[in-house]
Design a protein around this motif. Sequence first.
Motif, PDB file in Angstrom:
ATOM      1  N   LYS A 145      -4.904  -8.083  -0.696  1.00 13.43           N
ATOM      2  CA  LYS A 145      -5.336  -7.072   0.262  1.00 13.43           C
ATOM      3  C   LYS A 145      -6.804  -7.270   0.568  1.00 13.43           C
ATOM      4  O   LYS A 145      -7.520  -8.001  -0.136  1.00 13.43           O
ATOM      5  CB  LYS A 145      -5.125  -5.668  -0.298  1.00 13.43           C
TER       6      LYS A 145
ATOM      7  N   GLU B 257      -7.136  -0.435   3.814  1.00 17.62           N
ATOM      8  CA  GLU B 257      -6.700  -1.403   2.818  1.00 17.62           C
ATOM      9  C   GLU B 257      -5.231  -1.806   2.974  1.00 17.62           C
ATOM     10  O   GLU B 257      -4.397  -1.453   2.137  1.00 17.62           O
ATOM     11  CB  GLU B 257      -6.947  -0.876   1.410  1.00 17.62           C
TER      12      GLU B 257
ATOM     13  N   HIS C 168       0.828  -1.205   0.000  1.00 11.58           N
ATOM     14  CA  HIS C 168       0.000   0.000   0.000  1.00 11.58           C
ATOM     15  C   HIS C 168       0.865   1.259   0.000  1.00 11.58           C
ATOM     16  O   HIS C 168       0.389   2.350  -0.317  1.00 11.58           O
ATOM     17  CB  HIS C 168      -1.016   0.015   1.156  1.00 11.58           C
TER      18      HIS C 168
ATOM     19  N   HIS D 250      -2.123  -3.929   2.262  1.00 14.59           N
ATOM     20  CA  HIS D 250      -1.840  -4.648   1.006  1.00 14.59           C
ATOM     21  C   HIS D 250      -0.481  -5.319   1.145  1.00 14.59           C
ATOM     22  O   HIS D 250       0.549  -4.662   1.258  1.00 14.59           O
ATOM     23  CB  HIS D 250      -1.843  -3.637  -0.139  1.00 14.59           C
TER      24      HIS D 250
END
Length: 294
Positions: free
Chosen positions: A248, A237, A168, A239
């Motif tokens: 994710k 989120e 992310h 990831h």
Amino acid sequence: MTTAVASKEERTTELQGFRRVQRLAYECAEAVAARLEPGITEREAARMQREWLRARGVRDWFHLPFAWFGDRTAFTDFRIPLQFFPTDRRLAPGMPFILDLAPVYEGCTADIGYSGSLGPNPVQDRLMADLEAHRELILREVRERRPLREIYEDVDRLMVRQGYANRHRAYPFGVIAHKVDRVKQRHWSPHLFGFGAQSLKGLAADALHGHREGWSPLWSPYRFSDHPPTPGLWAVEPHLGFRGTGAKFEEILVVTDSRDPEQSAYWLDDDLPWGSPRARSFERGGVRRWAEDK
């Protein structure tokens, strides 16, 4: 009935619209995942998501649907924002995929991430299982009112202990989450660089308001996120990436100003097709069954 209970019921009523659109988004991801087959491109998968949602009344977006296949699920060699947009990459047996969609429906916003594979993929299975620990860590530390920047760093440390890379961080501003809110309902809304104009306007207003008060609607590793969790709805989120495979989840975390720890933060919905008893028996959209039946 106690005040605390009444307050919880009031919040539940207010959040029903957001829960409804988040479930709609997951239904879309499940339906599209079930139709994926070898040779389909990311662009085709993204179009399938748009068409499915438009057929059910969606006319606006926080962002248009994305689809990433193969090593693009781990954002391999991503350097510029344009690389996030769907490409002509074709899906192949055993290949991981991520569908990311953010519809606005009846003024409520959802933003979800759905990870799967076309047939067995043990690496992505492990990534998905290990994401459970991140979901638990994030909720616990938000309830402790730890600064968002510190929680981000703790997520990073957990990923390192698990042996994964933080993917992310490749997102704009390296965000692990961003705030979502109601937007003015329109029959049709323009979008700019893949993002809904009304949603961008709301996020910009939040950013300006937050700057004046010392908080940000973006949850990042940078100084502007060095503040306690701000009440509102956050699309979270984390990831993970490992050797060209990424996975994710993305779902809404509700943050309130309640002094009751359990009511100060909670996931909007615990019955989603991942991270729950339902998820553990769920075969992602039927794509595994399709591949194994061939």
